[in-house]
Design a protein around this motif. Structure first.
Motif, PDB file in Angstrom:
ATOM      1  N   LYS A 145       0.848  -1.188   0.000  1.00 57.46           N
ATOM      2  CA  LYS A 145       0.000   0.000   0.000  1.00 57.46           C
ATOM      3  C   LYS A 145       0.887   1.243   0.000  1.00 57.46           C
ATOM      4  N   LYS A 146       0.389   2.284  -0.616  1.00 53.75           N
ATOM      5  CA  LYS A 146       1.079   3.569  -0.633  1.00 53.75           C
ATOM      6  C   LYS A 146       0.356   4.466   0.369  1.00 53.75           C
ATOM      7  N   ILE A 147       1.063   4.837   1.433  1.00 50.20           N
ATOM      8  CA  ILE A 147       0.465   5.578   2.545  1.00 50.20           C
ATOM      9  C   ILE A 147       1.086   6.963   2.643  1.00 50.20           C
ATOM     10  N   ASP A 155      -3.224   5.022  -1.084  1.00 48.78           N
ATOM     11  CA  ASP A 155      -4.244   4.104  -0.568  1.00 48.78           C
ATOM     12  C   ASP A 155      -4.775   4.519   0.786  1.00 48.78           C
ATOM     13  N   ALA A 156      -4.011   5.308   1.547  1.00 47.05           N
ATOM     14  CA  ALA A 156      -4.397   5.644   2.915  1.00 47.05           C
ATOM     15  C   ALA A 156      -3.676   6.903   3.374  1.00 47.05           C
ATOM     16  N   LEU A 157      -4.214   7.491   4.438  1.00 44.32           N
ATOM     17  CA  LEU A 157      -3.647   8.681   5.058  1.00 44.32           C
ATOM     18  C   LEU A 157      -3.398   8.400   6.528  1.00 44.32           C
ATOM     19  N   CYS A 158      -2.249   8.837   7.015  1.00 49.83           N
ATOM     20  CA  CYS A 158      -1.899   8.708   8.433  1.00 49.83           C
ATOM     21  C   CYS A 158      -1.549  10.115   8.927  1.00 49.83           C
ATOM     22  N   ILE A 159      -2.161  10.534  10.022  1.00 51.14           N
ATOM     23  CA  ILE A 159      -1.970  11.888  10.541  1.00 51.14           C
ATOM     24  C   ILE A 159      -1.304  11.824  11.911  1.00 51.14           C
ATOM     25  N   ALA A 160      -0.119  12.424  12.003  1.00 46.75           N
ATOM     26  CA  ALA A 160       0.601  12.482  13.275  1.00 46.75           C
ATOM     27  C   ALA A 160      -0.047  13.531  14.175  1.00 46.75           C
ATOM     28  N   GLY A 161       0.038  13.301  15.475  1.00 44.17           N
ATOM     29  CA  GLY A 161      -0.496  14.255  16.442  1.00 44.17           C
ATOM     30  C   GLY A 161       0.562  15.237  16.895  1.00 44.17           C
ATOM     31  N   PRO A 184      -8.723   4.483   3.953  1.00 46.35           N
ATOM     32  CA  PRO A 184      -8.354   4.419   5.372  1.00 46.35           C
ATOM     33  C   PRO A 184      -7.628   5.685   5.835  1.00 46.35           C
ATOM     34  N   ILE A 185      -8.028   6.159   7.012  1.00 46.88           N
ATOM     35  CA  ILE A 185      -7.402   7.314   7.642  1.00 46.88           C
ATOM     36  C   ILE A 185      -7.103   6.956   9.091  1.00 46.88           C
ATOM     37  N   ALA A 186      -5.842   7.114   9.485  1.00 43.98           N
ATOM     38  CA  ALA A 186      -5.446   6.933  10.885  1.00 43.98           C
ATOM     39  C   ALA A 186      -5.048   8.298  11.436  1.00 43.98           C
ATOM     40  N   LEU A 203      -6.397  -1.708   6.265  1.00 43.95           N
ATOM     41  CA  LEU A 203      -5.633  -1.728   5.009  1.00 43.95           C
ATOM     42  C   LEU A 203      -5.697  -3.096   4.320  1.00 43.95           C
ATOM     43  N   GLY A 204      -6.079  -4.125   5.088  1.00 41.31           N
ATOM     44  CA  GLY A 204      -6.096  -5.481   4.538  1.00 41.31           C
ATOM     45  C   GLY A 204      -4.729  -6.151   4.596  1.00 41.31           C
TER      46      GLY A 204
END
Length: 193
Positions: free
Chosen positions: A4-6, A82-88, A114-116, A187-188
């Motif tokens: 996956k490309k995140i 494929d997805a987004l990840c957001i740091a706090g 997908p979003i984390a 993400l599977g």
């Protein structure tokens, strides 16, 4: 496993563990992770902050590390991810003022990708107005924002996480094992031991 490309969205004074650990863990399992910050290019750095829980009424903050970005925000095409990840950390506070960031978050939400988001990361979700009716975890100080944006604030342990549809959220970096496991499931991604 399908790679996956995140897209990892971070910024100056993002929480150190919430930037570095997801970048390393998601890369370790074989996914491609592009770390970006608005206004910065690949090879430039963001300064991180370490938030700790030492018995005070809120977290303490210390200077973290320099984190080298490996992609340029202005050059990305969200459709290719494929997805987004957001740091706090503190970065979401100023990143939510950037209309391009808000448009990016809305794209991922509307595309049901997908979003984390961990800790203060959900501030970007609330600013993008994409949490209505969703159960969202965040650092406790962000609870009013989740509620005012129409979300259902998930009052869970600091080392727990919650998945609601394509959203995976957690209140602190202490929940890395939980939210990363849940994010990989969304993400599977299957890991054979």
């Amino acid at each position: 496993m399908t790679v996956k490309k995140i897209l990892l969205l971070t910024g100056d004074y993002a929480e150190d563990y919430e930037t570095m650990v997801p970048f390393q863990a998601l890369t370790m399992v074989g996914h491609r992770v592009d770390a970006v910050c608005p206004g910065k290019r690949a090879g430039e750095k963001v300064k991180t902050a370490i938030h700790d829980f030492e018995g005070d009424q809120t977290y303490t903050e210390k200077r973290g590390h320099d984190f080298v970005l490996n992609a340029s925000f202005d050059a990305i095409d969200p459709v290719s991810y494929d997805a987004l990840c957001i740091a706090g950390g503190r970065a979401p506070e100023y990143l939510r003022l950037d209309s391009k960031v808000i448009a990016l978050v809305r794209y991922f939400a509307e595309a049901n990708k997908p979003i984390a988001a961990v800790c203060h990361g959900p501030q970007l979700l609330t600013a993008a107005d994409v949490v209505r009716g969703k159960r969202i975890a965040a650092y406790s100080a962000c609870a009013p924002e989740v509620t005012m944006a129409g979300g259902v604030y998930a009052e869970i342990a600091v080392d727990a996480a919650v998945t609601d549809g394509n959203f995976v959220t957690a209140p602190t970096w202490l929940a890395h094992p939980q939210w990363l496991t849940q994010f990989l499931a969304v993400l599977g991604t299957k890991i054979a031991l």
